[in-house]
Scaffold this active site. Structure first.
Site, short mmCIF file in Angstrom:
data_model
loop_
_atom_site.label_atom_id
_atom_site.label_comp_id
_atom_site.label_asym_id
_atom_site.label_seq_id
_atom_site.Cartn_x
_atom_site.Cartn_y
_atom_site.Cartn_z
N GLY A 68 17.77 63.77 86.19
CA GLY A 68 16.63 64.63 87.07
C GLY A 68 16.24 65.57 85.68
CB SER A 69 14.80 68.85 86.44
OG SER A 69 13.55 68.57 87.25
CB THR A 70 20.16 68.47 84.08
OG1 THR A 70 20.34 66.76 84.35
CG2 THR A 70 20.41 69.10 85.44
CG MET A 71 16.53 64.42 79.85
SD MET A 71 17.90 64.17 78.78
CE MET A 71 19.18 63.69 80.12
CE LYS A 72 11.62 68.93 84.95
NZ LYS A 72 11.19 69.58 85.94
#
Length: 280
Positions: A68-72
């Site tokens: 999820g958004s922890t990749m951003k």
């Protein structure tokens, strides 16, 4: 003591949120040592020999998930490394959605004009998609693979998963877009912790170690000190008022982190009511 506190905190969180399972990894960013690693449901050596509920799995090392958004923050790191972006570079996310071919990327709200820091603070899918699509796929792939995604951490634990990071030559625009907010890539909790540890260690990644070590093992620089420091400052904004992770704030401590939510994959597509919550 850290292992005990981690176990107790995770068990409380699972009970509070009625989760089916959870895992927690704590690393020393300067040495790569695993300071705590716990899973729920946990293994009781005095209990049943059955593997009911996955009690015999070390979820932190063998389970994979879409982050999820922890990749951003890693997409932002690639953007900063390329030199085209700065933390204050404006990104227009209006009207809260963005077409990529026949697909639509959406934000929870219309955040309007954000800078790169604001894209992280608000966790804007539209903002990070526009950034990712403006970068060469090879740059993103090189950074992610350098951070250890798609390969085992070589912790020495039996059955460790490598996760999945497809080669950039196979990416289409929509796959590059969804990768930016953590879909189409799979990671283990230990891999994700190792990558964040590299940001916390000024852009230098160390191999993880399940045992205490006398001297830190060989390190590898994966991003510049300037980029790592800039991303870390952005992550500090996440836990401040207006960010998505304010509950992670701790009085008297400087906290940097990132929230993430990933819908679970189900028959026929993604579930609409089953998801994984992540905080790095």
């Amino acid at each position: 003591r850290l292992q005990f506190y981690a176990y107790r905190a995770l068990k409380k969180a699972v009970r509070q949120h009625k989760a089916k399972a959870a895992t927690l990894v704590t690393l020393d960013v300067q040495t790569g040592e695993v300071l705590a690693m716990v899973s729920q449901p946990s293994f009781n050596p005095n209990g049943s020999r059955s593997n009911k509920g996955g009690r015999l799995r070390n979820r932190a090392i063998v389970d994979t998930f879409e982050p999820g958004s922890t990749m951003k923050p890693f997409i932002v790191a690639a953007a900063l490394e390329g030199g085209r972006y700065q933390p204050g570079t404006p990104i227009n996310t209006e009207p809260g959605w963005f077409r990529v071919g026949r697909n639509t990327v959406k934000d929870v709200h219309n955040y309007g004009l954000l800078d790169v820091t604001g894209v992280i603070r608000k966790s804007s899918n539209v903002g990070i998609t526009k950034i990712a699509l403006s970068l060469p796929g090879e740059d993103i792939w090189s950074l992610l693979s350098g951070l250890g995604f798609g390969v085992p951490t070589h912790s020495g634990f039996p059955g460790e998963s490598a996760g999945m990071l497809t080669h950039f030559s196979n990416w289409r625009p929509i796959s590059q877009a969804t990768l930016a907010y953590g879909y189409g890539i799979s990671v283990t909790p230990l891999q994700l912790a190792q990558a964040y540890a590299a940001i916390g260690n000024g852009g230098v990644m160390r191999p993880v170690s399940l045992v205490a070590i006398d001297e830190p093992m060989d390190a590898e620089r994966v991003v510049s000190t300037e980029t790592a420091d800039a991303v870390r400052r952005m992550l500090e904004e996440t836990v401040r008022p207006g960010g998505t992770g304010t509950k992670a704030a701790v009085d008297g401590y400087s906290i940097a982190g990132k929230t993430g939510t990933a819908w679970k994959f189900a028959t026929g597509g993604y579930s609409e009511d089953k998801y994984i919550s992540i905080f790095a």
